[in-house]
Motif scaffolding. Structure first.
Motif, PDB file in Angstrom:
ATOM      1  N   ASP A   6     -65.315  -1.066 -35.557  1.00 45.44           N
ATOM      2  CA  ASP A   6     -65.581  -1.220 -36.984  1.00 45.44           C
ATOM      3  C   ASP A   6     -65.337   0.091 -37.717  1.00 45.44           C
ATOM      4  N   THR A  10     -62.764   0.605 -40.823  1.00 43.26           N
ATOM      5  CA  THR A  10     -63.196   1.150 -42.117  1.00 43.26           C
ATOM      6  C   THR A  10     -62.318   2.317 -42.527  1.00 43.26           C
ATOM      7  N   HIS A  34     -58.082  -5.212 -54.232  1.00 42.75           N
ATOM      8  CA  HIS A  34     -58.504  -6.288 -53.332  1.00 42.75           C
ATOM      9  C   HIS A  34     -57.356  -7.268 -53.091  1.00 42.75           C
ATOM     10  N   ARG A  44     -61.294  -8.338 -46.512  1.00 40.49           N
ATOM     11  CA  ARG A  44     -62.593  -7.822 -46.946  1.00 40.49           C
ATOM     12  C   ARG A  44     -62.915  -8.386 -48.319  1.00 40.49           C
ATOM     13  N   THR A  48     -66.945  -5.069 -50.963  1.00 43.56           N
ATOM     14  CA  THR A  48     -66.633  -3.999 -50.002  1.00 43.56           C
ATOM     15  C   THR A  48     -65.651  -3.002 -50.607  1.00 43.56           C
TER      16      THR A  48
END
Length: 336
Positions: A6, A10, A34, A44, A48
């Motif tokens: 993870d 990220t 996005h 995502r 986020t």
């Protein structure tokens, strides 16, 4: 294959966000980022992306305009932004050529999404880069005109953006359109295809309650607005087939059986590049060839024949079954 952690996911997400934040004078929003990241495979949610933007704008030289929603972001002036060495010299060359030749054939939002990649490609191929041979290549190739070159007509950037977005998303499109005779109409159309012909761009579309296609010139669109209402793309329409039928040749798409005589010197190229698959060439009078072929009848065909002057004679056309295509018609139905 080991699954990425993870933390690594990220980090990659943040890197992609930083690469897509523009420099002055442009801005971007969390929603725009996005959408771009979703198109690139980063699944995502919007929140986020908003959290990551808040974090990077507080830690890096990124300006946040929070005077109104949605918040807008860009790199501060004089900053370099983020350049990650993902592109090889060969990839940069392909992107440079794509940017030059496909800028009018890609949706506006995809061009914006690729802005960072185009900039990185230009830096890779710039004077300070090491890709000397790739940098030289664009100067070694060129698409040349087959007729008298003309400057492209002016197309309003907002019009192109709305047209391309409506075409991309299958949205109904509202237009204020002025035809070649100066007649203006407010119309609603179903955008089906975008075609570049020489220096001009044309939109292939249908009107509500009609099942035939029309061709509208983008430079004659005074304004355009993509609707939020989608349509189901007609299964009986294919842009390549539409072009193959000669609908972009300033005609109605009807075919004719063409026969003419041409001098051997002027007609030599037809043996290398035939007019059609059923073309036949025979000897005629001394120094002349008899050519026959099934072709699309159009103004372009007549112009092509006239271009040979006295080297072409005895032109005959026999009708073949017509089609119902219409080009930039004056019988525009009222908008619904």
């Amino acid at each position: 294959m080991t699954k990425r952690s993870d933390t690594l996911e990220t980090v990659l997400l943040v890197v992609e966000i930083l690469r897509r934040i523009p420099r002055k004078p442009h801005w971007t929003t969390a929603s725009q980022l996005h959408e771009q990241l979703t198109n690139c495979g980063f699944n995502r949610d919007l929140r986020t992306i908003q959290r990551q933007l808040e974090m990077v704008s507080s830690q890096m030289d990124i300006e946040c305009n929070n005077t109104a929603k949605p918040y807008r972001y860009r790199w501060l002036e004089h900053t370099q932004g983020l350049a990650v060495s993902y592109l090889t010299a060969q990839e940069s060359l392909l992107l440079r050529l794509a940017q030059e030749h496909l800028r009018d054939l890609l949706p506006a939002h995809l061009m914006r999404a690729m802005k960072g990649l185009f900039e990185q490609a230009n830096r890779t191929l710039g004077p300070g880069g090491t890709a000397k041979l790739e940098r030289e290549w664009p100067g070694k190739v060129r698409v040349v005109a087959t007729s008298q070159p003309l400057l492209p007509p002016k197309i309003s950037p907002p019009v192109f953006e709305q047209v391309s977005e409506a075409l991309y998303g299958n949205f109904w499109l509202w237009l204020d359109y002025e035809n070649a005779k100066g007649r203006s109409s407010e119309i609603k159309v179903m955008p089906l295809g975008l075609a570049q012909q020489g220096s001009r761009l044309y939109l292939v579309c249908r009107y509500p309650d009609y099942d035939n296609e029309r061709i509208l010139a983008l430079h004659r669109m005074r304004s355009a607005k993509a609707s939020t209402l989608t349509f189901t793309r007609p299964s009986d329409f294919d842009l390549a087939t539409y072009d193959d039928k000669g609908n972009f040749g300033f005609g109605d798409g009807s075919q004719v059986y063409l026969r003419f005589q041409i001098t051997e010197i002027a007609g030599h190229h037809l043996q290398e590049t035939p007019l059609s698959r059923d073309q036949q060439i025979e000897s005629a009078a001394p120094g002349w060839l008899q050519v026959s072929a099934t072709v699309v009848d159009s103004a372009l065909l007549d112009r092509w024949l006239r271009g040979f002057g006295a080297d072409v004679q005895a032109i005959e056309k026999s009708d073949v079954e017509p089609t119902d295509a219409v080009r930039d018609a004056d019988d525009i139905p009222p908008a619904s």
